[in-house]
Design a protein around this motif. Structure first.
Motif, mmCIF file in Angstrom:
data_model
loop_
_atom_site.group_PDB
_atom_site.id
_atom_site.type_symbol
_atom_site.label_atom_id
_atom_site.label_comp_id
_atom_site.label_asym_id
_atom_site.label_seq_id
_atom_site.Cartn_x
_atom_site.Cartn_y
_atom_site.Cartn_z
ATOM 1 N N ASP A 10 -3.527 47.850 -26.702
ATOM 2 C CA ASP A 10 -3.194 49.257 -26.463
ATOM 3 C C ASP A 10 -4.008 50.188 -27.356
ATOM 4 O OD1 ASP A 10 -1.389 48.279 -24.632
ATOM 5 O OD2 ASP A 10 0.376 48.619 -25.906
ATOM 6 N N ALA A 11 -4.193 49.814 -28.611
ATOM 7 C CA ALA A 11 -4.952 50.656 -29.540
ATOM 8 C C ALA A 11 -6.421 50.756 -29.129
ATOM 9 C CB ALA A 11 -4.848 50.100 -30.958
ATOM 10 N N MET A 12 -6.953 49.691 -28.547
ATOM 11 C CA MET A 12 -8.357 49.673 -28.142
ATOM 12 C C MET A 12 -8.556 50.216 -26.732
ATOM 13 S SD MET A 12 -9.924 48.522 -30.769
ATOM 14 C CE MET A 12 -8.663 49.142 -31.876
ATOM 15 N N GLY A 13 -7.455 50.315 -25.962
ATOM 16 C CA GLY A 13 -7.563 50.782 -24.585
ATOM 17 C C GLY A 13 -8.267 49.783 -23.686
ATOM 18 N N LEU A 14 -8.041 48.502 -23.939
ATOM 19 C CA LEU A 14 -8.679 47.430 -23.173
ATOM 20 C C LEU A 14 -7.654 46.706 -22.311
ATOM 21 C CD1 LEU A 14 -10.858 45.861 -26.018
ATOM 22 C CD2 LEU A 14 -11.673 47.260 -24.110
ATOM 23 N N SER A 15 -8.146 46.041 -21.287
ATOM 24 C CA SER A 15 -7.287 45.158 -20.497
ATOM 25 C C SER A 15 -7.081 43.863 -21.282
ATOM 26 C CB SER A 15 -7.941 44.850 -19.153
ATOM 27 O OG SER A 15 -9.122 44.085 -19.357
ATOM 28 N N ASP A 16 -6.083 43.069 -20.860
ATOM 29 C CA ASP A 16 -5.855 41.769 -21.495
ATOM 30 C C ASP A 16 -7.108 40.908 -21.437
ATOM 31 O OD1 ASP A 16 -3.238 42.507 -21.982
ATOM 32 O OD2 ASP A 16 -2.350 41.112 -20.537
ATOM 33 N N SER A 17 -7.756 40.872 -20.278
ATOM 34 C CA SER A 17 -8.920 39.999 -20.119
ATOM 35 C C SER A 17 -10.100 40.469 -20.966
ATOM 36 C CB SER A 17 -9.326 39.885 -18.652
ATOM 37 O OG SER A 17 -9.671 41.156 -18.131
ATOM 38 N N ALA A 18 -10.306 41.787 -21.056
ATOM 39 C CA ALA A 18 -11.413 42.301 -21.872
ATOM 40 C C ALA A 18 -11.163 42.011 -23.346
ATOM 41 C CB ALA A 18 -11.593 43.794 -21.647
ATOM 42 N N LEU A 19 -9.933 42.234 -23.815
ATOM 43 C CA LEU A 19 -9.622 41.939 -25.212
ATOM 44 C C LEU A 19 -9.771 40.453 -25.481
ATOM 45 C CD1 LEU A 19 -8.727 42.709 -28.034
ATOM 46 C CD2 LEU A 19 -6.346 42.601 -27.237
ATOM 47 N N SER A 20 -9.298 39.626 -24.571
ATOM 48 C CA SER A 20 -9.425 38.171 -24.742
ATOM 49 C C SER A 20 -10.883 37.753 -24.879
ATOM 50 C CB SER A 20 -8.797 37.431 -23.556
ATOM 51 O OG SER A 20 -7.409 37.602 -23.566
ATOM 52 N N LYS A 21 -11.750 38.352 -24.087
ATOM 53 C CA LYS A 21 -13.177 38.043 -24.147
ATOM 54 C C LYS A 21 -13.757 38.384 -25.525
ATOM 55 C CE LYS A 21 -17.554 39.377 -22.037
ATOM 56 N NZ LYS A 21 -18.184 40.258 -21.056
ATOM 57 N N HIS A 22 -13.412 39.562 -26.032
ATOM 58 C CA HIS A 22 -13.919 39.965 -27.348
ATOM 59 C C HIS A 22 -13.343 39.098 -28.455
ATOM 60 C CE1 HIS A 22 -16.207 43.287 -25.867
ATOM 61 N NE2 HIS A 22 -15.146 43.818 -25.277
ATOM 62 N N LEU A 23 -12.066 38.769 -28.361
ATOM 63 C CA LEU A 23 -11.448 37.917 -29.375
ATOM 64 C C LEU A 23 -12.032 36.507 -29.336
ATOM 65 C CD1 LEU A 23 -7.729 39.062 -29.192
ATOM 66 C CD2 LEU A 23 -9.444 39.642 -30.929
ATOM 67 N N LYS A 24 -12.393 36.039 -28.152
ATOM 68 C CA LYS A 24 -13.030 34.724 -28.033
ATOM 69 C C LYS A 24 -14.364 34.714 -28.776
ATOM 70 C CE LYS A 24 -14.418 31.266 -24.648
ATOM 71 N NZ LYS A 24 -14.471 30.909 -23.233
ATOM 72 N N ALA A 25 -15.144 35.778 -28.627
ATOM 73 C CA ALA A 25 -16.430 35.875 -29.325
ATOM 74 C C ALA A 25 -16.219 35.926 -30.834
ATOM 75 C CB ALA A 25 -17.198 37.103 -28.843
ATOM 76 N N LEU A 26 -15.236 36.700 -31.279
ATOM 77 C CA LEU A 26 -14.958 36.793 -32.715
ATOM 78 C C LEU A 26 -14.421 35.476 -33.265
ATOM 79 C CD1 LEU A 26 -13.368 40.360 -32.772
ATOM 80 C CD2 LEU A 26 -15.570 39.702 -33.792
ATOM 81 N N SER A 27 -13.562 34.819 -32.500
ATOM 82 C CA SER A 27 -12.999 33.532 -32.920
ATOM 83 C C SER A 27 -14.058 32.440 -32.984
ATOM 84 C CB SER A 27 -11.887 33.096 -31.971
ATOM 85 O OG SER A 27 -10.817 33.999 -32.023
ATOM 86 N N ALA A 28 -14.988 32.472 -32.043
ATOM 87 C CA ALA A 28 -16.052 31.457 -32.013
ATOM 88 C C ALA A 28 -16.909 31.513 -33.280
ATOM 89 C CB ALA A 28 -16.923 31.649 -30.775
ATOM 90 N N LYS A 29 -17.061 32.702 -33.856
ATOM 91 C CA LYS A 29 -17.810 32.859 -35.101
ATOM 92 C C LYS A 29 -16.930 32.645 -36.327
ATOM 93 C CE LYS A 29 -21.512 34.520 -35.958
ATOM 94 N NZ LYS A 29 -22.821 34.046 -36.317
ATOM 95 N N GLY A 30 -15.636 32.468 -36.107
ATOM 96 C CA GLY A 30 -14.710 32.296 -37.224
ATOM 97 C C GLY A 30 -14.275 33.609 -37.849
ATOM 98 N N TYR A 31 -14.468 34.713 -37.139
ATOM 99 C CA TYR A 31 -14.144 36.031 -37.665
ATOM 100 C C TYR A 31 -12.695 36.439 -37.391
ATOM 101 C CZ TYR A 31 -19.199 36.775 -38.215
ATOM 102 O OH TYR A 31 -20.521 36.687 -38.567
ATOM 103 N N ALA A 32 -12.108 35.898 -36.346
ATOM 104 C CA ALA A 32 -10.725 36.234 -35.992
ATOM 105 C C ALA A 32 -9.948 34.956 -35.742
ATOM 106 C CB ALA A 32 -10.683 37.131 -34.750
ATOM 107 N N ARG A 33 -8.643 35.072 -35.916
ATOM 108 C CA ARG A 33 -7.753 33.927 -35.711
ATOM 109 C C ARG A 33 -6.614 34.393 -34.807
ATOM 110 N NH1 ARG A 33 -6.713 33.520 -40.677
ATOM 111 N NH2 ARG A 33 -4.784 34.692 -40.720
#
Length: 107
Positions: free
Chosen positions: A35-58
């Motif tokens: 909600d804060a980013m104004g993204l859909s679930d799928s768009a946020l999931s895609k970005h979090l996947k990229a961040l998680s793959a680098k070890g930046y997000a959990r």
């Protein structure tokens, strides 16, 4: 002071905003980030996947009030990468600012 390093993964505008949003919190609910980013679930999931793959997000999945919830947290390496990226952007801005002060353009 973090070492200035340009990070292609963090630099993407939504991911940069997501990382900055996660900094002050130990973790935030997926829906809150969405909600804060104004993204859909799928768009946020895609970005979090990229961040998680680098070890930046959990992503931490659990249950609350009988519902499945996902918490998103910035890792220590994610925080370090974000700080390094911001330091590099600041370094670049100082160069541009110095260049503009030293050689005014003719109009």
């Amino acid at each position: 002071m973090p070492y200035p390093v340009f990070d292609d993964v963090i630099h993407e505008p939504h991911r940069l905003r997501i990382c900055a949003y996660l900094v002050p919190a130990a973790g935030r609910d997926f829906g809150e980030v969405r909600d804060a980013m104004g993204l859909s679930d799928s768009a946020l999931s895609k970005h979090l996947k990229a961040l998680s793959a680098k070890g930046y997000a959990r992503l931490e999945r659990g249950a609350r009030d009988g519902r499945q919830v996902t918490r998103v947290a910035l890792t220590a390496s994610g925080r370090e990468a974000l700080c390094g990226h911001v330091a590099e952007l600041q370094r670049m801005a100082r160069i541009v600012g110095a260049d503009r002060r030293e050689s005014p353009r003719s109009r």
